[in-house]
Design a protein around this motif. Structure first.
Motif, PDB file in Angstrom:
ATOM      1  N   LYS A  81       0.860  -1.195   0.000  1.00  0.00           N
ATOM      2  CA  LYS A  81       0.000   0.000   0.000  1.00  0.00           C
ATOM      3  C   LYS A  81       0.890   1.238   0.000  1.00  0.00           C
ATOM      4  CE  LYS A  81      -3.389  -2.527   2.613  1.00  0.00           C
ATOM      5  NZ  LYS A  81      -3.824  -2.826   3.953  1.00  0.00           N
ATOM      6  N   PRO A  82       1.342   1.682  -1.179  1.00  0.00           N
ATOM      7  CA  PRO A  82       2.293   2.788  -1.256  1.00  0.00           C
ATOM      8  C   PRO A  82       1.803   4.088  -0.621  1.00  0.00           C
ATOM      9  CG  PRO A  82       1.575   2.106  -3.446  1.00  0.00           C
ATOM     10  CD  PRO A  82       0.977   1.155  -2.470  1.00  0.00           C
ATOM     11  N   GLU A  83       0.499   4.262  -0.502  1.00  0.00           N
ATOM     12  CA  GLU A  83      -0.012   5.501   0.101  1.00  0.00           C
ATOM     13  C   GLU A  83       0.409   5.640   1.569  1.00  0.00           C
ATOM     14  OE1 GLU A  83      -3.209   2.360   0.637  1.00  0.00           O
ATOM     15  OE2 GLU A  83      -1.909   2.986  -0.994  1.00  0.00           O
ATOM     16  N   ILE A  84       0.721   4.521   2.205  1.00  0.00           N
ATOM     17  CA  ILE A  84       1.159   4.575   3.601  1.00  0.00           C
ATOM     18  C   ILE A  84       2.508   5.277   3.715  1.00  0.00           C
ATOM     19  CG2 ILE A  84       1.873   3.180   5.584  1.00  0.00           C
ATOM     20  CD1 ILE A  84      -0.175   1.074   4.660  1.00  0.00           C
ATOM     21  N   CYS A  85       3.414   4.961   2.792  1.00  0.00           N
ATOM     22  CA  CYS A  85       4.771   5.515   2.857  1.00  0.00           C
ATOM     23  C   CYS A  85       4.930   6.810   2.070  1.00  0.00           C
ATOM     24  CB  CYS A  85       5.796   4.496   2.378  1.00  0.00           C
ATOM     25  SG  CYS A  85       6.004   3.153   3.561  1.00  0.00           S
ATOM     26  N   ALA A  86       3.952   7.194   1.311  1.00  0.00           N
ATOM     27  CA  ALA A  86       4.059   8.407   0.509  1.00  0.00           C
ATOM     28  C   ALA A  86       4.424   9.633   1.364  1.00  0.00           C
ATOM     29  CB  ALA A  86       2.780   8.650  -0.282  1.00  0.00           C
ATOM     30  N   PRO A  87       3.822   9.796   2.556  1.00  0.00           N
ATOM     31  CA  PRO A  87       4.210  10.960   3.370  1.00  0.00           C
ATOM     32  C   PRO A  87       5.688  10.938   3.758  1.00  0.00           C
ATOM     33  CG  PRO A  87       2.134  10.068   4.149  1.00  0.00           C
ATOM     34  CD  PRO A  87       2.682   9.085   3.149  1.00  0.00           C
ATOM     35  N   LEU A  88       6.249   9.747   4.008  1.00  0.00           N
ATOM     36  CA  LEU A  88       7.673   9.655   4.335  1.00  0.00           C
ATOM     37  C   LEU A  88       8.530  10.085   3.162  1.00  0.00           C
ATOM     38  CD1 LEU A  88       7.811   6.259   6.263  1.00  0.00           C
ATOM     39  CD2 LEU A  88       8.031   8.561   7.206  1.00  0.00           C
ATOM     40  N   ALA A  89       8.165   9.669   1.965  1.00  0.00           N
ATOM     41  CA  ALA A  89       8.914  10.052   0.772  1.00  0.00           C
ATOM     42  C   ALA A  89       8.836  11.558   0.559  1.00  0.00           C
ATOM     43  CB  ALA A  89       8.389   9.300  -0.444  1.00  0.00           C
ATOM     44  N   ALA A  90       7.679  12.132   0.799  1.00  0.00           N
ATOM     45  CA  ALA A  90       7.511  13.574   0.629  1.00  0.00           C
ATOM     46  C   ALA A  90       8.382  14.339   1.618  1.00  0.00           C
ATOM     47  CB  ALA A  90       6.043  13.959   0.790  1.00  0.00           C
TER      48      ALA A  90
END
Length: 113
Positions: A95-104
């Motif tokens: 579920k990439p949306e979980i880690c998207a904030p970390l990448a941002a």
């Protein structure tokens, strides 16, 4: 990095003074800082600073080198990256949306820009 190594690194950082020394060295960059400069910046006694630096070095979070009469300490950026990668290794679980904030956050970080 495996779990025992991560525990050693996290344990080394789980002390307010050691965490601040590590963050100071990260800000100082790869050239590092002399032990005396670190002590002045931290307002730390030399023996206390030495103990904290030894704990961080034991976790491979800092390295040292001699330059003349000074010992220069630098953050272990490779070890820091390994620790951060270990912490988020199984982050998204499909579920990439979980880690998207970390990448941002990483993209916005001045050091990563």
């Amino acid at each position: 990095m495996d779990s025992p190594d991560a525990v050693v690194a996290l344990s080394a950082l789980a002390h307010p003074a050691r965490l601040e020394v590590f963050r100071l060295l990260v800000r100082a960059g790869p050239e590092g800082m002399a032990a005396g400069e670190i002590a002045r910046a931290m307002g730390s006694l030399p023996n206390t600073l030495s103990t904290n630096l030894n704990v961080l070095a034991g976790a491979d979070l800092v390295s040292s080198r001699r330059e003349g009469r000074s010992i220069i300490y630098a953050a272990g950026y490779d070890r820091m990256r390994e620790l951060l990668a270990f912490l988020v290794e199984d982050c998204c679980g499909g579920k990439p949306e979980i880690c998207a904030p970390l990448a941002a956050i990483a993209e916005r970080a001045a050091c990563c820009a």
